[in-house]
Design a protein around this motif. Structure first.
Motif, PDB file in Angstrom:
ATOM      1  N   UNK A  25       0.813  -1.212   0.000  1.00  0.00           N
ATOM      2  CA  UNK A  25       0.000   0.000   0.000  1.00  0.00           C
ATOM      3  C   UNK A  25       0.846   1.262   0.000  1.00  0.00           C
ATOM      4  N   UNK A  26       1.939   1.271   0.791  1.00  0.00           N
ATOM      5  CA  UNK A  26       2.728   2.479   0.959  1.00  0.00           C
ATOM      6  C   UNK A  26       3.960   2.542   0.059  1.00  0.00           C
ATOM      7  N   UNK A  27       4.606   1.405  -0.159  1.00  0.00           N
ATOM      8  CA  UNK A  27       5.846   1.387  -0.951  1.00  0.00           C
ATOM      9  C   UNK A  27       5.669   0.782  -2.331  1.00  0.00           C
ATOM     10  N   UNK A  28       4.517   0.139  -2.562  1.00  0.00           N
ATOM     11  CA  UNK A  28       4.226  -0.507  -3.848  1.00  0.00           C
ATOM     12  C   UNK A  28       5.249  -1.591  -4.182  1.00  0.00           C
ATOM     13  N   UNK A  29       5.695  -2.325  -3.164  1.00  0.00           N
ATOM     14  CA  UNK A  29       6.601  -3.450  -3.392  1.00  0.00           C
ATOM     15  C   UNK A  29       6.139  -4.642  -2.573  1.00  0.00           C
ATOM     16  N   UNK A  30       6.552  -5.838  -2.996  1.00  0.00           N
ATOM     17  CA  UNK A  30       6.315  -7.041  -2.215  1.00  0.00           C
ATOM     18  C   UNK A  30       7.585  -7.357  -1.431  1.00  0.00           C
ATOM     19  N   UNK A  31       7.430  -7.565  -0.140  1.00  0.00           N
ATOM     20  CA  UNK A  31       8.588  -7.781   0.714  1.00  0.00           C
ATOM     21  C   UNK A  31       9.362  -9.024   0.325  1.00  0.00           C
ATOM     22  N   UNK A  32       8.670 -10.038  -0.237  1.00  0.00           N
ATOM     23  CA  UNK A  32       9.367 -11.259  -0.638  1.00  0.00           C
ATOM     24  C   UNK A  32      10.497 -10.951  -1.617  1.00  0.00           C
ATOM     25  N   UNK A  33      10.239 -10.010  -2.542  1.00  0.00           N
ATOM     26  CA  UNK A  33      11.252  -9.659  -3.545  1.00  0.00           C
ATOM     27  C   UNK A  33      12.478  -9.045  -2.885  1.00  0.00           C
ATOM     28  N   UNK A  34      12.249  -8.146  -1.935  1.00  0.00           N
ATOM     29  CA  UNK A  34      13.363  -7.499  -1.252  1.00  0.00           C
ATOM     30  C   UNK A  34      14.160  -8.519  -0.441  1.00  0.00           C
ATOM     31  N   UNK A  35      13.455  -9.445   0.215  1.00  0.00           N
ATOM     32  CA  UNK A  35      14.127 -10.477   1.001  1.00  0.00           C
ATOM     33  C   UNK A  35      14.966 -11.380   0.102  1.00  0.00           C
ATOM     34  N   UNK A  36      14.424 -11.753  -1.060  1.00  0.00           N
ATOM     35  CA  UNK A  36      15.168 -12.585  -2.006  1.00  0.00           C
ATOM     36  C   UNK A  36      16.444 -11.871  -2.447  1.00  0.00           C
ATOM     37  N   UNK A  37      16.346 -10.561  -2.728  1.00  0.00           N
ATOM     38  CA  UNK A  37      17.522  -9.795  -3.150  1.00  0.00           C
ATOM     39  C   UNK A  37      18.590  -9.811  -2.060  1.00  0.00           C
ATOM     40  N   UNK A  38      18.186  -9.582  -0.818  1.00  0.00           N
ATOM     41  CA  UNK A  38      19.144  -9.558   0.291  1.00  0.00           C
ATOM     42  C   UNK A  38      19.778 -10.929   0.519  1.00  0.00           C
ATOM     43  N   UNK A  39      18.961 -11.983   0.468  1.00  0.00           N
ATOM     44  CA  UNK A  39      19.480 -13.339   0.674  1.00  0.00           C
ATOM     45  C   UNK A  39      20.423 -13.732  -0.449  1.00  0.00           C
ATOM     46  N   UNK A  40      20.039 -13.411  -1.693  1.00  0.00           N
ATOM     47  CA  UNK A  40      20.893 -13.743  -2.829  1.00  0.00           C
ATOM     48  C   UNK A  40      22.221 -13.007  -2.735  1.00  0.00           C
TER      49      UNK A  40
END
Length: 335
Positions: A25-40
């Protein structure tokens, strides 16, 4: 479910669901994507001692710039319930047109830049006209344009690359104002403008509305045909911009540029949270998705993984991304 309709999570839902809803709603992103980027990124930093270097991060952003602009184009099309398989070929065609105008025709850099983006926009416009006026499915039209644009790119200079772009044009791909590569600046600037257009304007709301339900959008008074035509034209223009970035980076209009790039661009958009079947899209999410693809390819290069294995990895990531996206949609529909 459209981005604007996602709304806050219902009372009684899990903390993770509420955090996800707030991020969308506020950032227009899905947290799963950000978590995947950090883990990768964490995994690659362990596997390769060179991954965390500043120069390598700059290489990632440079490599992501071209794909990122194409992924933004894919985001608009996918969000509207459409499909554009011609992005990579239009990118290559536009780059050759710009190089021909600048080198062979000897016209000023400004005209060459406009010609590059304009060539892409024209290809997108043709796609849109055939889709909206002749009612040919987007899959068929853009698959046909994939071959036509690639063929035209080869015909323009008899299959040879056009080298020796003027310095002012090369600066767009190789310049570093304040130490920041120009392609990165162009990518981020484009992403900001397109994010505002998609997330905060009527055009963006209508784009997601026709992706969610074309019939409902027509009933609401949206001119679906005109909107789709503009979306495919915008997609082509962005592919032309990607062609400009690529051509100026390598100082040549290469007719083979952009091969299979449409696959990577679509994958980046889906990883970022754009629904393959329309109704939900996020430019910020797509930027994260593009960075995921950039980190993946960069890490595989550092690990000396051969290119054809990299293509297999991208294909596998695409399938996994669509699976996770559809699993999330089914999960939300049961809430």
């Amino acid at each position: 479910m459209t981005q604007s309709e996602s709304g806050p999570a219902k009372p009684g839902t899990s903390l993770w669901a509420r955090v996800q809803s707030s991020a969308i709603e506020q950032l227009h992103i899905r947290l799963e994507s950000l978590i995947v980027l950090l883990v990768l990124g964490a995994i690659m930093s362990v596997l390769s001692p060179y991954f965390l270097s500043v120069s390598n991060f700059m290489n990632i952003f440079l490599a992501t710039a071209t794909i990122g602009v194409l992924a933004i184009a894919a985001t608009f099309i996918l969000g509207s319930g459409g499909l554009d398989l011609s992005l990579g070929s239009v990118m290559g065609f536009a780059g050759v047109v710009g190089a021909w105008v600048a080198v062979t025709a000897g016209l000023p850099t400004g005209i060459a830049v406009v010609a590059t983006i304009g060539a892409g926009a024209l290809a997108g416009f043709v796609n849109g006209i055939i889709i909206t006026r002749a009612f040919v499915p987007a899959f068929i039209v853009t698959l046909g344009m994939l071959g036509i644009a690639r063929g035209l790119a080869l015909v323009i200079n008899n299959g040879a690359a056009i080298y020796g772009l003027p310095p002012a044009m090369v600066y767009l791909g190789q310049g570093r104002p304040m130490g920041i590569p120009m392609p990165v600046i162009i990518f981020i600037g484009t992403a900001i403008v397109m994010h505002i257009l998609l997330a905060y304007t009527r055009y963006g709301r209508h784009t997601l509305a026709i992706g969610d339900s074309e019939n409902a959008a027509r009933t609401a008074g949206i001119n679906v045909s005109r909107l789709r035509l503009s979306l495919y034209t915008l997609s082509g223009a962005l592919a032309g911009l990607a062609g400009l970035i690529f051509a100026t980076r390598v100082n040549a209009g290469d007719p083979t540029a952009g091969l299979t790039y449409e696959l990577t661009a679509i994958t980046a958009a889906i990883i970022g949270g754009t629904n393959l079947f329309g109704g939900r899209a996020s430019i910020l999410g797509t930027m994260i998705g593009a960075l995921i693809m950039g980190v993946l390819q960069n890490g595989l290069n550092l690990l000396a993984v051969q290119s054809y294995y990299q293509q297999m990895a991208i294909g596998a990531v695409l399938i996994l991304a669509v699976f996770i996206d559809q699993w999330q949609v089914r999960k939300e529909s049961r809430v």
